[in-house]
Scaffold this motif. Structure first.
Motif, PDB file in Angstrom:
ATOM      1  N   LYS A   2       0.831  -1.193   0.000  1.00  0.00           N
ATOM      2  CA  LYS A   2       0.000   0.000   0.000  1.00  0.00           C
ATOM      3  C   LYS A   2       0.875   1.255   0.000  1.00  0.00           C
ATOM      4  O   LYS A   2       2.048   1.215   0.376  1.00  0.00           O
ATOM      5  N   THR A   3       0.266   2.362  -0.440  1.00  0.00           N
ATOM      6  CA  THR A   3       0.997   3.624  -0.584  1.00  0.00           C
ATOM      7  C   THR A   3       0.403   4.696   0.322  1.00  0.00           C
ATOM      8  O   THR A   3      -0.817   4.884   0.356  1.00  0.00           O
ATOM      9  N   GLU A  43       4.928  -3.664   3.865  1.00  0.00           N
ATOM     10  CA  GLU A  43       3.499  -3.494   3.664  1.00  0.00           C
ATOM     11  C   GLU A  43       3.116  -2.093   3.208  1.00  0.00           C
ATOM     12  O   GLU A  43       2.041  -1.904   2.635  1.00  0.00           O
ATOM     13  N   LEU A  44       3.968  -1.111   3.491  1.00  0.00           N
ATOM     14  CA  LEU A  44       3.586   0.272   3.260  1.00  0.00           C
ATOM     15  C   LEU A  44       4.785   1.062   2.745  1.00  0.00           C
ATOM     16  O   LEU A  44       5.855   1.048   3.352  1.00  0.00           O
ATOM     17  N   LYS A  71      -2.368   6.650  -7.170  1.00  0.00           N
ATOM     18  CA  LYS A  71      -3.307   5.726  -6.537  1.00  0.00           C
ATOM     19  C   LYS A  71      -2.951   5.422  -5.072  1.00  0.00           C
ATOM     20  O   LYS A  71      -2.862   4.259  -4.663  1.00  0.00           O
ATOM     21  N   ASP A  73      -3.294   4.753  -1.135  1.00  0.00           N
ATOM     22  CA  ASP A  73      -4.328   4.177  -0.276  1.00  0.00           C
ATOM     23  C   ASP A  73      -4.649   5.110   0.887  1.00  0.00           C
ATOM     24  O   ASP A  73      -5.773   5.103   1.403  1.00  0.00           O
ATOM     25  N   TYR A  74      -3.641   5.888   1.290  1.00  0.00           N
ATOM     26  CA  TYR A  74      -3.780   6.845   2.379  1.00  0.00           C
ATOM     27  C   TYR A  74      -3.063   8.130   1.973  1.00  0.00           C
ATOM     28  O   TYR A  74      -2.061   8.085   1.260  1.00  0.00           O
ATOM     29  N   GLU A 116     -11.770   4.289  -2.321  1.00  0.00           N
ATOM     30  CA  GLU A 116     -11.356   3.612  -1.082  1.00  0.00           C
ATOM     31  C   GLU A 116     -10.262   4.372  -0.322  1.00  0.00           C
ATOM     32  O   GLU A 116      -9.844   3.942   0.751  1.00  0.00           O
ATOM     33  N   ILE A 117      -9.806   5.481  -0.864  1.00  0.00           N
ATOM     34  CA  ILE A 117      -8.703   6.204  -0.235  1.00  0.00           C
ATOM     35  C   ILE A 117      -9.100   6.737   1.139  1.00  0.00           C
ATOM     36  O   ILE A 117     -10.252   7.129   1.367  1.00  0.00           O
TER      37      ILE A 117
END
Length: 207
Positions: A2-3, A43-44, A71, A73-74, A116-117
């Motif tokens: 995830k980013t 993971e990030l 894109k 995620d957070y 979903e962000i």
């Protein structure tokens, strides 16, 4: 993987290397990102695309390349000081009304493209220092207006809001303001740690 994306002005930029998006600068984005990547190895990944001098209009102009195309995620936003300072010193800033309108436009477009962000809004803040004391009353009044607008945006979209002005004000009662910011605008290392301490618990609640 995830980013996590940090967006904003010079406080976020913090002298990052523009040639490497994974270079987090030397401010709260680095402190926060380093801790997150330590806590969630493999993971990030964290990116910093803050740009020194940006107003909300400048961030909005970068929305496709520097936000949507990545894109994330957070992500976090810390913006709102230059919208005031550019108007007070160069007459090319934004009113609070336009600041809030464009903030909403930006959130709408990001959420439409990335439903979903998870977005976190940080409160713009100002301290009395060499860069702000000459026009202190105007800086204090107008930045607080933008802070209130940023909070309204967060409430409108149900986004976490990280309050910072009260935390800096309280810290400045413990020791001179220059400990937290040399110019009243850009945090010192201690000031960036203060932001990190307020931000990390909010991020962890979303992960």
């Amino acid at each position: 993987m995830k980013t996590f994306l940090f967006q904003g002005d010079s406080i976020t930029d913090a002298n990052r290397n523009r040639d490497h998006r994974t270079h987090l600068g030397c401010g709260y984005a680095m402190l926060t990102g380093s801790q997150l990547m330590y806590d969630y190895p493999g993971e990030l990944r964290c990116l910093n695309l803050g740009v020194s001098g940006d107003r909300i209009t400048d961030v909005y102009a970068r929305i496709k390349e520097d936000i949507i195309n990545l894109k994330p995620d957070y992500m976090t936003f810390l913006i709102g000081f230059n919208d005031v300072s550019h108007e007070l010193t160069m007459q090319c800033g934004l009113s609070t009304e336009k600041f809030e309108m464009i903030y909403c436009m930006m959130i709408d477009e990001i959420k439409a493209a990335l439903p979903e962000i998870k977005i976190i809004i940080l409160e713009p803040f100002v301290l009395k220092g060499p860069s702000t004391e000459r026009l202190w009353e105007a800086f204090d009044r107008e930045v607080k207006k933008n802070a209130a607008a940023a909070k309204r945006v967060a409430e409108k979209y149900g986004l976490p809001f990280v309050a910072l002005q009260d935390k800096f004000d309280a810290a400045c009662k413990l020791v001179d303001t220059t400990w937290w910011s040399g110019d009243g605008v850009h945090p010192s290392f201690a000031g960036h740690q203060l932001i990190t301490n307020e931000l990390l618990p909010v991020i962890r609640s979303l992960l």
